[in-house]
Scaffold this motif. Sequence first.
Motif, PDB file in Angstrom:
ATOM      1  N   LEU A 140       0.855  -1.185   0.000  1.00  0.00           N
ATOM      2  CA  LEU A 140       0.000   0.000   0.000  1.00  0.00           C
ATOM      3  C   LEU A 140       0.887   1.231   0.000  1.00  0.00           C
ATOM      4  O   LEU A 140       1.779   1.363   0.847  1.00  0.00           O
ATOM      5  CB  LEU A 140      -0.907   0.020   1.236  1.00  0.00           C
ATOM      6  N   ARG A 141       0.641   2.116  -0.949  1.00  0.00           N
ATOM      7  CA  ARG A 141       1.317   3.420  -0.940  1.00  0.00           C
ATOM      8  C   ARG A 141       0.388   4.417  -0.243  1.00  0.00           C
ATOM      9  O   ARG A 141      -0.716   4.701  -0.726  1.00  0.00           O
ATOM     10  CB  ARG A 141       1.654   3.879  -2.353  1.00  0.00           C
ATOM     11  N   ALA A 142       0.823   4.908   0.909  1.00  0.00           N
ATOM     12  CA  ALA A 142      -0.004   5.784   1.741  1.00  0.00           C
ATOM     13  C   ALA A 142       0.620   7.166   1.838  1.00  0.00           C
ATOM     14  O   ALA A 142       1.840   7.304   1.987  1.00  0.00           O
ATOM     15  CB  ALA A 142      -0.162   5.193   3.141  1.00  0.00           C
ATOM     16  N   ALA A 143      -0.220   8.191   1.768  1.00  0.00           N
ATOM     17  CA  ALA A 143       0.213   9.575   1.947  1.00  0.00           C
ATOM     18  C   ALA A 143      -0.221  10.037   3.334  1.00  0.00           C
ATOM     19  O   ALA A 143      -1.408  10.004   3.667  1.00  0.00           O
ATOM     20  CB  ALA A 143      -0.398  10.462   0.871  1.00  0.00           C
ATOM     21  N   LEU A 144       0.738  10.453   4.130  1.00  0.00           N
ATOM     22  CA  LEU A 144       0.518  10.870   5.512  1.00  0.00           C
ATOM     23  C   LEU A 144       0.582  12.389   5.570  1.00  0.00           C
ATOM     24  O   LEU A 144       1.595  12.985   5.191  1.00  0.00           O
ATOM     25  CB  LEU A 144       1.592  10.252   6.401  1.00  0.00           C
TER      26      LEU A 144
END
Length: 279
Positions: free
Chosen positions: A7-11
């Motif tokens: 999963l590529r997640a943007a925080l």
Amino acid sequence: MTERPTLRAALAQMRSADTHAENIASVTDLAARAAGQGAELLCLPEVAGLMNRNAEVARTQVVAAEADPYIAACRELAAKHGLWVHIGSTPVLGPDGRFLNHSAVIDATGAIRAEYDKVHLFDVAIEGQAPIGESKRFAPGEAAVMLDTPWGPFGLSICYDLRFPCFYRRYGQEGATIIFIPSAFTVPTGRAHWEVLIRARAIETGAFVLAAAQAGEHADGRETWGHALAVDPWGGVLADLGREAPGLAVVDLDLAMVEAARRQIPALKTGRDVPLKRL
């Protein structure tokens, strides 16, 4: 087993304002930046939609969740960018007239897939500061919430929930791969406790923790700690957005780490309930 192994997640780290419109503008920019970097999920902080401690003014702004402009904007952005969005939280009007510190997860079509209201309210008295009583305006949520997704189960929580490890242990035992802890930590508690507690929850549960945060001095006079964190199941810090500035970090999560951590240290299975002897 998850459908998708990574999963590529943007925080996100925000400095939320005291109007919905300003915060919607900020989140619109964050969503575009997240999508532009190939993120599949955007994680926003606590009170991302509205941060206004003026009770009289807030009462004129806060509406029921189904009418909330921030939630509606997040749904539109999710659909526009094909992006899952964890909205962090925003105050909404509850059934008894008090507010709820309300969170939601929106899928890439713009549909709301899960909703959660903060269970543990921030009623504290820090030495040298005026007492903070979240329960004066907010009602507590009634249940923990876990959502099945293509990346495995997501566990939902908000800020002060962080201090109740049994709340998270259940998520770990139920197989959560990712736990969200969007926050608006105060500076004194953030300096003393933020990172150690976030990392502890990841280690104890063997899950990824995504903790979007508020940072800096806000229009309503509050100051928040910042340091939005992404932490892996072994307790490693994947991203730390620092003390004061808003920003965005994109991290790639290898979900095989969850099973590996739990296999190596099976504490979620081997804990024992024993009687207490008090002498």
